[in-house]
Scaffold this motif. Structure first.
Motif, short mmCIF file in Angstrom:
data_model
loop_
_atom_site.label_atom_id
_atom_site.label_comp_id
_atom_site.label_asym_id
_atom_site.label_seq_id
_atom_site.Cartn_x
_atom_site.Cartn_y
_atom_site.Cartn_z
N GLN A 128 -5.65 7.46 -14.20
CA GLN A 128 -4.56 8.43 -14.12
C GLN A 128 -3.25 7.90 -14.70
OE1 GLN A 128 -4.87 11.58 -12.99
NE2 GLN A 128 -7.05 11.28 -12.58
N GLY A 129 -3.30 6.67 -15.21
CA GLY A 129 -2.11 6.10 -15.83
C GLY A 129 -1.22 5.31 -14.91
N PHE A 130 -1.68 5.03 -13.66
CA PHE A 130 -0.89 4.22 -12.75
C PHE A 130 -1.15 2.73 -13.00
CE2 PHE A 130 -1.15 8.21 -10.37
CZ PHE A 130 0.15 8.36 -9.93
N SER A 131 -0.09 1.97 -13.03
CA SER A 131 -0.22 0.53 -13.17
C SER A 131 0.15 -0.12 -11.85
CB SER A 131 0.70 0.01 -14.29
OG SER A 131 0.61 -1.40 -14.39
N VAL A 132 -0.86 -0.51 -11.09
CA VAL A 132 -0.63 -1.11 -9.78
C VAL A 132 -1.75 -2.10 -9.49
CG1 VAL A 132 -1.84 0.81 -8.65
CG2 VAL A 132 -0.27 -0.61 -7.31
N ALA A 133 -1.42 -3.24 -8.91
CA ALA A 133 -2.40 -4.29 -8.64
C ALA A 133 -3.24 -3.95 -7.41
CB ALA A 133 -1.68 -5.62 -8.42
N LYS A 134 -4.46 -4.48 -7.38
CA LYS A 134 -5.34 -4.25 -6.22
C LYS A 134 -4.71 -4.81 -4.94
CE LYS A 134 -9.73 -4.32 -8.75
NZ LYS A 134 -11.02 -5.03 -8.92
N ASP A 135 -4.09 -5.98 -5.05
CA ASP A 135 -3.46 -6.56 -3.86
C ASP A 135 -2.38 -5.65 -3.31
OD1 ASP A 135 -5.09 -8.75 -3.98
OD2 ASP A 135 -3.59 -10.10 -4.87
N THR A 136 -1.67 -4.98 -4.19
CA THR A 136 -0.63 -4.04 -3.75
C THR A 136 -1.26 -2.88 -2.99
OG1 THR A 136 0.78 -4.61 -5.64
CG2 THR A 136 1.23 -2.51 -4.53
N LEU A 137 -2.41 -2.40 -3.46
CA LEU A 137 -3.09 -1.30 -2.77
C LEU A 137 -3.57 -1.74 -1.39
CD1 LEU A 137 -5.15 0.24 -5.72
CD2 LEU A 137 -2.95 1.01 -4.79
N HIS A 138 -4.09 -2.95 -1.28
CA HIS A 138 -4.46 -3.48 0.04
C HIS A 138 -3.24 -3.51 0.96
CE1 HIS A 138 -8.65 -4.71 -0.36
NE2 HIS A 138 -8.39 -5.17 -1.57
N THR A 139 -2.10 -3.92 0.41
CA THR A 139 -0.87 -3.98 1.20
C THR A 139 -0.44 -2.58 1.65
OG1 THR A 139 -0.15 -5.96 0.02
CG2 THR A 139 1.54 -4.71 1.18
N TYR A 140 -0.51 -1.61 0.73
CA TYR A 140 -0.14 -0.24 1.08
C TYR A 140 -1.02 0.31 2.19
CZ TYR A 140 2.87 0.19 -3.09
OH TYR A 140 3.86 0.05 -4.03
N LEU A 141 -2.31 0.03 2.12
CA LEU A 141 -3.22 0.50 3.17
C LEU A 141 -2.83 -0.09 4.52
CD1 LEU A 141 -5.72 2.14 3.93
CD2 LEU A 141 -7.14 0.17 3.29
N GLY A 142 -2.45 -1.36 4.52
CA GLY A 142 -1.98 -1.98 5.76
C GLY A 142 -0.73 -1.32 6.29
N TYR A 143 0.18 -0.95 5.40
CA TYR A 143 1.40 -0.25 5.83
C TYR A 143 1.06 1.07 6.51
CZ TYR A 143 4.09 -3.37 2.68
OH TYR A 143 4.67 -4.45 2.07
N LEU A 144 0.12 1.81 5.94
CA LEU A 144 -0.24 3.11 6.51
C LEU A 144 -0.88 2.96 7.88
CD1 LEU A 144 -1.65 4.82 3.28
CD2 LEU A 144 0.57 5.22 4.37
#
Length: 438
Positions: free
Chosen positions: A273-289
């Motif tokens: 979809q054109g998003f540039s984001v690291a996998k580690d960042t996604l793991h972090t976001y899931l923890g925030y939620l």
């Protein structure tokens, strides 16, 4: 300045003690009772934390604590902006100045709501635990009071009471139709009412404020809850640099309630979809939620930490009312909502929960474990009328049973099962009854 602040604090104490307690629906939230520990009341916004504090006040008054021996103090007041930890002593000083006889002769009960707005509040609370004859409760929004912060800040001096939106029993109580008899004594009318209300509960959820609100107004209210959590409890709190990816993740997670979620697959979808984001960042976001109590994740039940981490997690929102907001299928969500309701009820009851994937490829929704109640393998299904559905659900439980030999087998269903034989080791239970078990 000190005199001005002291006057505000004194007036707040006087006003709080003179104010009548509001009417509320009694909550079944488990509140630990351990001497020498503060109780931290935590949970998602609008789930009823302040109401629980008022309920505890009511209970203490019924137990004989005098009204003047109960202090409820909210720090969510613009007049207290800039308050420092050194100013917190003023609250206690003014409380005992109003009621000097209590300091020596009476154990008091102190409630500090939103105390987290004051820096270094935990030092103050720890000192009160050591020096005062007091029972202490603290509460705050999830933006400022998280499980891991309680553990770190209080260093073992606090226990948690987690507040969820209404359970099914609490929902019925709120609607004034809570059954007073066990299921085997329900009349046909009782059962009809309870089963009808269960469908409403699964569809609309259990947030207290949203109960009774219909249609578009309810949807907009629940969306507003999610938006506030994302903005204040996640984006602002953690200075999230890619809020678009975070919102995409929330839509994916809440739109796939009770489904599996893989960071690797989601990362690939984002990349397409054109998003540039690291996998580690996604793991972090899931923890925030998860920290914000918007949702919970469920791991594979296994003794292997590697298998636990590499297998997808299942996702459950904190309330079934969130599911229709993001569902894109256009179909009824009753099955996902029922599984979510069972998961949340297991969490309320304190079970350690995982899901099971057998060597033959079958999946069991939950392995629920409790030190005193034992283990239970639980499968959730809305309707067992179709033979293929019955066979699939039964086969999964029987296939998992040898791996978990001490676990009881249970199949929870929304509709009464047809008059066919099931294996005797599997307990067939109606959701309307199971959700009301004590």
């Amino acid at each position: 300045m000190n005199g001005y602040l002291r006057g505000i604090i004194r007036q707040k104490i006087v006003d709080a003690q003179a104010a009548p307690l509001p009417e509320f629906t009694f909550r079944d939230t488990r509140v630990p009772v351990v001497k020498g520990k503060a109780i931290a009341v935590i949970g998602m916004r609008r789930s009823g934390k302040t109401t629980l504090l008022k309920q505890i006040i009511s209970e203490r008054l019924k137990q004989g604590v005098p009204r003047e021996g109960v202090l409820y103090f909210s720090f969510e007041d613009e007049r207290l902006a800039g308050m420092k930890s050194s100013d917190l002593d003023i609250v206690i000083e003014e409380f005992y100045r109003l009621h000097p006889q209590l300091r020596v002769h009476q154990r008091v009960v102190l409630f500090f709501d939103e105390i987290q707005v004051v820096p270094d509040w935990e030092l103050f609370i720890r000192r009160l635990l050591d020096t005062e004859n007091a029972e202490i409760f603290i509460s705050g929004s999830s933006a400022r009071l998280l499980s891991r912060e309680v553990a770190t800040s209080m260093r073992g001096r606090a226990l948690e009471a987690v507040v969820y939106p209404f359970s099914f029993r609490e929902y019925l109580r709120h609607e004034k139709v809570e059954p007073s008899k066990p299921a085997e004594e329900w009349t046909t009318s009782d059962r009809s009412t309870i089963e009808s209300e269960l469908r409403n509960y699964l569809a609309f959820g259990g947030f207290p404020e949203a109960t009774g609100i219909k249609g578009r107004d309810r949807q907009e209210l629940l969306r507003a809850y999610i938006d506030v959590v994302l903005l204040r409890d996640v984006v602002e709190r953690y200075a999230v640099t890619n809020p678009a990816a975070l919102r995409w993740m929330v839509r994916q997670l809440l739109g796939n309630a009770a489904g599996s979620f893989s960071i690797n697959r989601f990362h690939a979808d984002l990349k397409s979809q054109g998003f540039s984001v690291a996998k580690d960042t996604l793991h972090t976001y899931l923890g925030y939620l998860e920290d914000s109590f918007l949702l919970q994740t469920l791991f594979l039940a296994t003794d292997s930490e590697r298998r636990r981490m590499v297998n997808p997690r299942k996702i459950y929102p904190v309330d079934t009312g969130f599911i229709p907001l993001f569902d894109r299928s256009g179909k009824e969500n009753t099955g996902h909502a029922l599984e979510t309701a069972v998961f949340l009820e297991l969490s309320r009851r304190g079970y350690a929960i995982g899901y099971v994937h057998t060597a033959s490829g079958h999946e069991v929704d939950f392995l629920a474990r409790d030190l005193t109640k034992g283990d239970e393998l639980i499968q959730v299904c809305t309707d067992l009328t179709q033979s293929t559905t019955r066979e699939r659900e039964v086969r999964a439980l029987l296939d998992a049973a040898p791996e978990f030999r001490n676990a009881r087998l249970r199949l929870i269903t929304l509709e009464p099962p047809p008059g066919v034989e099931f294996p005797p080791e599997i307990a067939i239970t109606l959701a309307s009854e199971w959700l009301l078990l004590d």
